[in-house]
Design an enzyme around this catalytic site. Sequence first.
Site, PDB file in Angstrom:
ATOM      1  N   LEU A 194       9.920  -3.041  -0.613  1.00 20.92           N
ATOM      2  CA  LEU A 194       9.678  -4.418  -1.069  1.00 20.92           C
ATOM      3  C   LEU A 194       8.180  -4.627  -1.192  1.00 20.92           C
ATOM      4  O   LEU A 194       7.433  -4.341  -0.260  1.00 20.92           O
ATOM      5  CB  LEU A 194      10.269  -5.420  -0.076  1.00 20.92           C
ATOM      6  N   ILE A 247       7.063  -1.440   3.038  1.00 20.19           N
ATOM      7  CA  ILE A 247       6.311  -2.475   2.338  1.00 20.19           C
ATOM      8  C   ILE A 247       5.434  -1.819   1.282  1.00 20.19           C
ATOM      9  O   ILE A 247       4.650  -0.916   1.589  1.00 20.19           O
ATOM     10  CB  ILE A 247       5.433  -3.288   3.321  1.00 20.19           C
ATOM     11  N   LYS A 248       5.573  -2.268   0.038  1.00 22.88           N
ATOM     12  CA  LYS A 248       4.773  -1.703  -1.047  1.00 22.88           C
ATOM     13  C   LYS A 248       3.430  -2.421  -1.139  1.00 22.88           C
ATOM     14  O   LYS A 248       3.371  -3.650  -1.249  1.00 22.88           O
ATOM     15  CB  LYS A 248       5.513  -1.836  -2.384  1.00 22.88           C
ATOM     16  N   ILE A 249       2.370  -1.636  -1.093  1.00 23.29           N
ATOM     17  CA  ILE A 249       1.011  -2.161  -1.213  1.00 23.29           C
ATOM     18  C   ILE A 249       0.310  -1.391  -2.329  1.00 23.29           C
ATOM     19  O   ILE A 249       0.281  -0.161  -2.308  1.00 23.29           O
ATOM     20  CB  ILE A 249       0.231  -2.013   0.108  1.00 23.29           C
TER      21      ILE A 249
END
Length: 369
Positions: free
Chosen positions: A108, A140-142
């Site tokens: 996400l 977590i997509k960064i």
Amino acid sequence: MTNPLKNLSDQGVAVWLDDISRERLRSGNLSELIRDKSVVGVTSNPTIFEKALKEGDAYDAQLHDLAVRGVSVEEAVRAITTYDIRWAADVLRPVYDATDGQDGRVSLEVDPRLALEAAERTVAEARALWWMVDRPNLMIKIPATEAGLPAITQALSEGISVNVTLIFSLERYRGVMEAFLAGLEQARENGHDLHTIHSVASFFVSRVDTEIDKRLEAIGSEQARGLRGRAAIANARLAYAAYEEVFSSERWKALESAGARPQRPLWASTGVKDPAYPDTLYVTELVAPGTVNTMPEATLEATADHGEISGDTVRGTYEQARADLAALAEVGVDYDDVVAVLEREGVSKFEKSWEGLLDGVSQQLKANS
């Protein structure tokens, strides 16, 4: 009969689906893909959520409740997206358990409008999403912008698993691996169990060919046109060479002995955009152990139908890959400019999709209020 997706998995490539929607979850389609198509993970992005919201009625009941409660548009978007991600994480939990947390992962993304902001805001968003989804198989997509690198390190140091997205250049990829190593070193100092922290580095593929092929056509020489369709594969293969180098270093071995697992290269943007190329090009030509290939459904189905998996197609190709990138420079393609343009465009596209998602949710909240 051969099973190309199983063959791909047997070669050490994790098959992930680059798509999610509540209808896919509600219908049991994701479970079917796990069972029948060797899918062991899911990635999402703002564009995927924007598209999902426009199709069918799967979100109507939740949107009605959110409207009745009078929540803000941004809170509604977070409620909708985290609901889907949590559901997908639960569907994939058996895979996560069976692989000791290596796969069964769902990604996400933080608000893409933060991609160029100070790391503090991105980390705060990552913490909030990590808490809201509350599943160990979340990532977590960064984005791998310069501003994103310290956020990646900080998130990892707090035990948050990270999918680093929007990587185009070899130089930036090395920066991503450095951010990963620094994050795990800090996590170790902070007392976290390194074995529970997972990360992938999403190296974008097809967009590189799209941009460079356009420039080669503009140059127009026979030599230039002869280089079409070679840049993206060469770029990704050299990324794997860098991965092999970093994850055989003494620095990495110290973390590995403490329980850490390597940050796997993930091939993203693997849908072929030029019909002149085989529709499985960015799957069959990027087979290497310890990688992930996240595919749009069309690419997944094409690979299942006629993908020819003949073993490792990455190691042993580095000399040719370097020659291909050198040939591009010789005809006048500026690699540094290409990757800078692609990063700016990537951030802009996700920002636009996020705004579209906000707008769509806003309209539906008004219709339900």
